[in-house]
Design a protein around this motif. Structure first.
Motif, short mmCIF file in Angstrom:
data_model
loop_
_atom_site.label_atom_id
_atom_site.label_comp_id
_atom_site.label_asym_id
_atom_site.label_seq_id
_atom_site.Cartn_x
_atom_site.Cartn_y
_atom_site.Cartn_z
N SER A 1 0.82 -1.20 0.00
CA SER A 1 0.00 0.00 0.00
C SER A 1 0.86 1.26 0.00
CB SER A 1 -0.90 0.02 1.24
OG SER A 1 -1.64 1.21 1.27
N GLU A 2 0.43 2.23 -0.74
CA GLU A 2 1.08 3.54 -0.74
C GLU A 2 0.31 4.51 0.16
OE1 GLU A 2 4.02 4.44 -2.07
OE2 GLU A 2 4.19 2.31 -2.47
N LEU A 3 -0.77 4.02 0.77
CA LEU A 3 -1.62 4.86 1.61
C LEU A 3 -1.21 4.75 3.06
CD1 LEU A 3 -5.08 3.92 0.05
CD2 LEU A 3 -3.67 5.91 -0.48
N THR A 4 -1.36 5.83 3.80
CA THR A 4 -1.10 5.81 5.24
C THR A 4 -2.28 5.18 5.96
OG1 THR A 4 -2.10 7.97 5.61
CG2 THR A 4 0.27 7.94 5.09
N LEU A 5 -2.09 4.91 7.25
CA LEU A 5 -3.18 4.38 8.07
C LEU A 5 -4.42 5.26 7.97
CD1 LEU A 5 -1.10 3.42 11.22
CD2 LEU A 5 -2.32 1.79 9.76
N LEU A 6 -4.20 6.57 8.06
CA LEU A 6 -5.31 7.51 8.00
C LEU A 6 -6.06 7.40 6.67
CD1 LEU A 6 -6.97 9.82 9.18
CD2 LEU A 6 -5.25 11.41 8.32
N SER A 7 -5.33 7.37 5.56
CA SER A 7 -5.97 7.29 4.24
C SER A 7 -6.76 5.99 4.08
CB SER A 7 -4.92 7.39 3.14
OG SER A 7 -4.24 8.62 3.22
N VAL A 8 -6.18 4.89 4.53
CA VAL A 8 -6.88 3.60 4.43
C VAL A 8 -8.15 3.63 5.26
CG1 VAL A 8 -6.73 1.13 5.03
CG2 VAL A 8 -4.79 2.26 3.93
N MET A 9 -8.07 4.17 6.48
CA MET A 9 -9.23 4.19 7.36
C MET A 9 -10.31 5.15 6.88
SD MET A 9 -7.31 3.80 11.03
CE MET A 9 -8.76 3.42 12.00
N GLN A 10 -9.91 6.25 6.25
CA GLN A 10 -10.90 7.20 5.74
C GLN A 10 -11.69 6.62 4.58
OE1 GLN A 10 -8.25 10.55 5.08
NE2 GLN A 10 -9.11 11.64 6.84
N LYS A 11 -11.15 5.64 3.88
CA LYS A 11 -11.85 5.02 2.75
C LYS A 11 -12.91 4.01 3.21
CE LYS A 11 -8.45 5.40 -0.85
NZ LYS A 11 -8.42 4.88 -2.19
N ASP A 12 -12.84 3.56 4.45
CA ASP A 12 -13.77 2.56 4.96
C ASP A 12 -14.73 3.22 5.96
OD1 ASP A 12 -15.11 0.44 6.20
OD2 ASP A 12 -13.34 -0.85 6.18
N PRO A 13 -16.03 3.29 5.65
CA PRO A 13 -16.99 3.96 6.54
C PRO A 13 -17.11 3.30 7.92
CG PRO A 13 -18.13 2.89 4.71
CD PRO A 13 -16.66 2.77 4.44
N ASP A 14 -16.65 2.04 8.07
CA ASP A 14 -16.70 1.37 9.37
C ASP A 14 -15.88 2.07 10.45
OD1 ASP A 14 -18.45 -0.64 8.73
OD2 ASP A 14 -16.92 -2.18 8.43
N TYR A 15 -14.92 2.88 10.05
CA TYR A 15 -14.02 3.53 11.00
C TYR A 15 -14.42 4.98 11.32
CZ TYR A 15 -10.90 -0.23 9.42
OH TYR A 15 -10.36 -1.44 9.09
N ALA A 16 -15.53 5.45 10.80
CA ALA A 16 -15.90 6.87 10.92
C ALA A 16 -15.96 7.34 12.37
CB ALA A 16 -17.22 7.14 10.21
N ASN A 17 -16.62 6.60 13.25
CA ASN A 17 -16.75 7.02 14.65
C ASN A 17 -15.41 7.04 15.36
OD1 ASN A 17 -19.49 7.27 14.25
ND2 ASN A 17 -20.03 5.42 15.36
N PHE A 18 -14.61 6.01 15.13
CA PHE A 18 -13.28 5.94 15.74
C PHE A 18 -12.43 7.13 15.28
CE2 PHE A 18 -8.81 4.41 15.66
CZ PHE A 18 -8.66 4.14 17.01
N LEU A 19 -12.45 7.42 13.99
CA LEU A 19 -11.65 8.53 13.46
C LEU A 19 -12.14 9.87 13.99
CD1 LEU A 19 -11.07 7.45 9.75
CD2 LEU A 19 -9.42 7.44 11.64
N GLU A 20 -13.45 10.02 14.18
CA GLU A 20 -13.98 11.28 14.70
C GLU A 20 -13.49 11.52 16.14
OE1 GLU A 20 -18.15 13.73 15.35
OE2 GLU A 20 -18.16 11.91 14.14
#
Length: 195
Positions: free
Chosen positions: A39-58
């Motif tokens: 992957s060329e994406l960071t943890l943040l970029s990968v997690m932002q692409k998956d709606p399952d992580y929205a609450n955790f990221l907020e």
């Protein structure tokens, strides 16, 4: 006199060389891309692409560390609870009430550790990992029966990013205070500690 001066310089150089060698042998490079990732994406970029992580990221964002924690070269493993596992409203209320550091220590840092910790093979019952908040949490299981983190089911493993790995968990892990922390939280005893 010149011989004594040369001797002192040689000793000083030897000490400096020894200190430099011991400093350079420390395990600092482990934080910066210790193994190649597809992957060329960071943890943040990968997690932002998956709606399952929205609450955790907020919640991580409201703690003020979203970009600085998940979007840098330092390598982490994140056990990210899915949306239904995060009591976002309660955590955000705590932050608004001035308990940002508590949420950061007891929730965010309790789900992140240094280094890459993939779910490979059999992880024995004594496989406890040090989280960013200094607590140990068990990461155990095997490929056939599945893996658990702190007793919570890992629903998806080994989601790679260039700066770490994400494991999706079904339930957030509840913070377990030490005996010392429990004593400090009791009002009668806390005034004693303040004294």
């Amino acid at each position: 006199m010149k011989t004594m001066f040369k001797h002192k310089i040689l000793v000083a150089l030897a000490v400096v060389a020894t200190l430099f060698a011991s400093y350079s042998c420390e395990d600092k490079d482990v934080f910066v891309f210790p193994e190649p990732s597809d992957s060329e994406l960071t943890l943040l970029s990968v997690m932002q692409k998956d709606p399952d992580y929205a609450n955790f990221l907020e919640v991580v964002d409201k703690c003020g560390c979203l970009d600085s924690l998940l979007n840098q070269a330092r390598v982490y493993t994140v056990w990210a609870p899915i949306n239904s596992a995060v009591d976002k409203d309660a955590l955000l209320e705590q932050i608004e009430n001035g308990e940002r550091e508590t949420v950061f220590q007891q929730f965010v840092k309790y789900h992140i550790s240094n280094y890459r910790h993939p779910a490979n093979g059999t992880l024995e019952e004594d496989n406890s990992l040090l989280m960013l908040n200094g607590k140990y949490v068990a990461f155990v299981g095997d490929k056939e029966n599945g893996y658990t983190y702190g007793g919570r089911e890992v629903v998806e493993t080994n989601i790679h990013a260039k700066n770490g790995i994400i494991h999706k968990i079904s339930t957030a892990v509840e913070y377990k205070p030490s005996i010392w922390e429990m004593f400090k939280s009791v009002n009668i005893i806390s005034s004693f500690w303040d004294f």
